[in-house]
Design a protein around this motif. Structure first.
Motif, short mmCIF file in Angstrom:
data_model
loop_
_atom_site.label_atom_id
_atom_site.label_comp_id
_atom_site.label_asym_id
_atom_site.label_seq_id
_atom_site.Cartn_x
_atom_site.Cartn_y
_atom_site.Cartn_z
N ARG A 1 -30.99 1.00 -13.91
CA ARG A 1 -32.18 0.16 -13.75
C ARG A 1 -31.98 -0.83 -12.59
N ALA A 2 -30.81 -1.48 -12.54
CA ALA A 2 -30.55 -2.46 -11.48
C ALA A 2 -30.55 -1.80 -10.10
N ALA A 3 -29.98 -0.60 -10.02
CA ALA A 3 -29.94 0.11 -8.74
C ALA A 3 -31.36 0.47 -8.29
N THR A 4 -32.20 0.87 -9.22
CA THR A 4 -33.58 1.23 -8.88
C THR A 4 -34.36 0.00 -8.43
N GLU A 5 -34.18 -1.12 -9.13
CA GLU A 5 -34.87 -2.35 -8.74
C GLU A 5 -34.42 -2.81 -7.35
N LEU A 6 -33.12 -2.65 -7.07
CA LEU A 6 -32.61 -3.00 -5.75
C LEU A 6 -33.21 -2.08 -4.69
N LEU A 7 -33.35 -0.80 -5.02
CA LEU A 7 -33.95 0.16 -4.09
C LEU A 7 -35.42 -0.17 -3.83
#
Length: 352
Positions: free
Chosen positions: A311-317
């Motif tokens: 989830r954090a990686a997607t939000e960062l993306l």
């Protein structure tokens, strides 16, 4: 009965919706795109006209106009067999799905292990088929991340390749996780603590080995190369490494396996050798996956929050994609202050 104009044989147009609702074309566009700058009465009129005419927004045209594809790619530079056998990957993709649930973005999952697959992927990405890339589990010598960097496509890497990773990244605190595992074993009186590492061209595996060494030193226990076996994150690798360790150091009394899958393989070999868990040899894994919960005895394991990482990686993306759309990424130093590290937690069960 006469059919509504535009409801048969062709798609009704934005202009026809505007005429039926008694508003301008721009107002209809704002309603369809969710703009708050429309009164409730006007919004209701437009939505009623859309329903009556059966109007479907042309998302492809809208995306083209905005230079957007409304999709992201999750790229895994591993063999498909590893992806489907390791719980880490399913947790990551689950977290990506959670982050995308409130958006209109589509998810493309692709594998790019070999040079040919990576060439094909690069050509696909160069054609602007996706808005951004989430790269999962890259090895230090893998050229794919550098190719993505050169292509200047918004990219986030889950599991940086080094401490100097130039791409925005998300990781778990591998050093602290490994230290908690070793500290737990030594606090139980174990003095010959072995480790089964992951592949050391994966930065996370290297950091887990560093955490093991650091905690041994903190506990006043000398580092012994004979208690280190170099694994590959597979069950068979765990079994093979455990056999090597028992041959080299039959007096070992604890094992820290750097993944639950390898811990499962180690457990098989310990039982084959007649060693009782935890009476003779305490065993700790890493991941706290379903494997840990279903092993007998239950496996003590370092929990890394894979869904939260996804989830954090997607939000960062999504942040990277938004910056790119605004033309601001060039003014933001790539990767600066964009490295998220999530905490681990030791979950104690009967194996230790």
């Amino acid at each position: 009965m006469k059919a509504h104009h535009g409801t048969h044989n062709r798609r009704p147009t934005l202009e026809e919706v505007a005429a039926r609702a008694g508003v301008g074309r721009g107002t209809v566009s704002r309603v369809i795109n969710g703009s708050p700058r429309v009164s409730e009465r006007t919004r209701a009129a437009v939505e009623e006209a859309v329903a009556e005419l059966g109007y479907v927004p042309n998302t492809a045209a809208r995306a083209l106009a905005a230079n957007r594809t409304d999709s992201i790619a999750v790229v895994v530079p591993e063999a498909e067999s590893r992806f489907f056998s390791e719980p880490y990957f399913s947790g990551m993709v689950g977290g990506v799905g959670v982050a995308l649930a409130e958006t209109n973005l589509q998810l493309l999952l692709t594998f790019a292990r070999g040079e040919r697959e990576q060439d094909r992927l690069a050509a696909y990405l160069a054609a602007h088929r996706v808005d951004g890339v989430l790269l999962v589990s890259a090895h230090a010598d893998d050229p794919l991340a550098d190719r993505l960097l050169q292509m200047d496509i918004p990219t986030v890497i889950s599991g940086p390749r080094s401490a100097d990773e130039p791409l925005p990244s998300v990781d778990t605190d591998n050093v602290a996780g490994a230290r908690s595992a070793v500290a737990h074993l030594t606090s139980r009186g174990r003095r010959s603590v072995a480790i089964i590492t992951g592949p050391l061209d994966v930065y996370g595996a290297e950091r887990r080995l560093a955490g093991y060494e650091t905690q041994l030193a903190a506990d006043g226990i000398p580092y012994d190369e004979h208690l280190v076996a170099y694994g590959d994150f597979t069950e068979e690798g765990g079994r093979r490494c455990m056999a090597e360790l028992l041959e080299r150091r039959p007096d070992l009394d604890a094992v820290f396996a750097c993944s639950d899958l390898m811990a499962s393989g180690a457990r098989q070999e310990l039982r084959r050798a007649g060693r009782r868990i935890p009476d003779d040899v305490a065993l700790v894994g890493f991941d706290d996956s379903v494997i840990a919960r279903h092993m007998e005895p239950g496996l003590t394991s370092v929990r890394q929050p894979t869904r939260d990482m996804g989830r954090a990686a997607t939000e960062l993306l999504l942040d990277e994609i938004a910056l790119a759309a605004e033309g601001k990424r060039s003014s933001v130093r790539r990767g600066a202050e964009r490295h998220v590290v999530l905490p681990t937690e030791l979950v104690i069960r009967a194996s230790s």
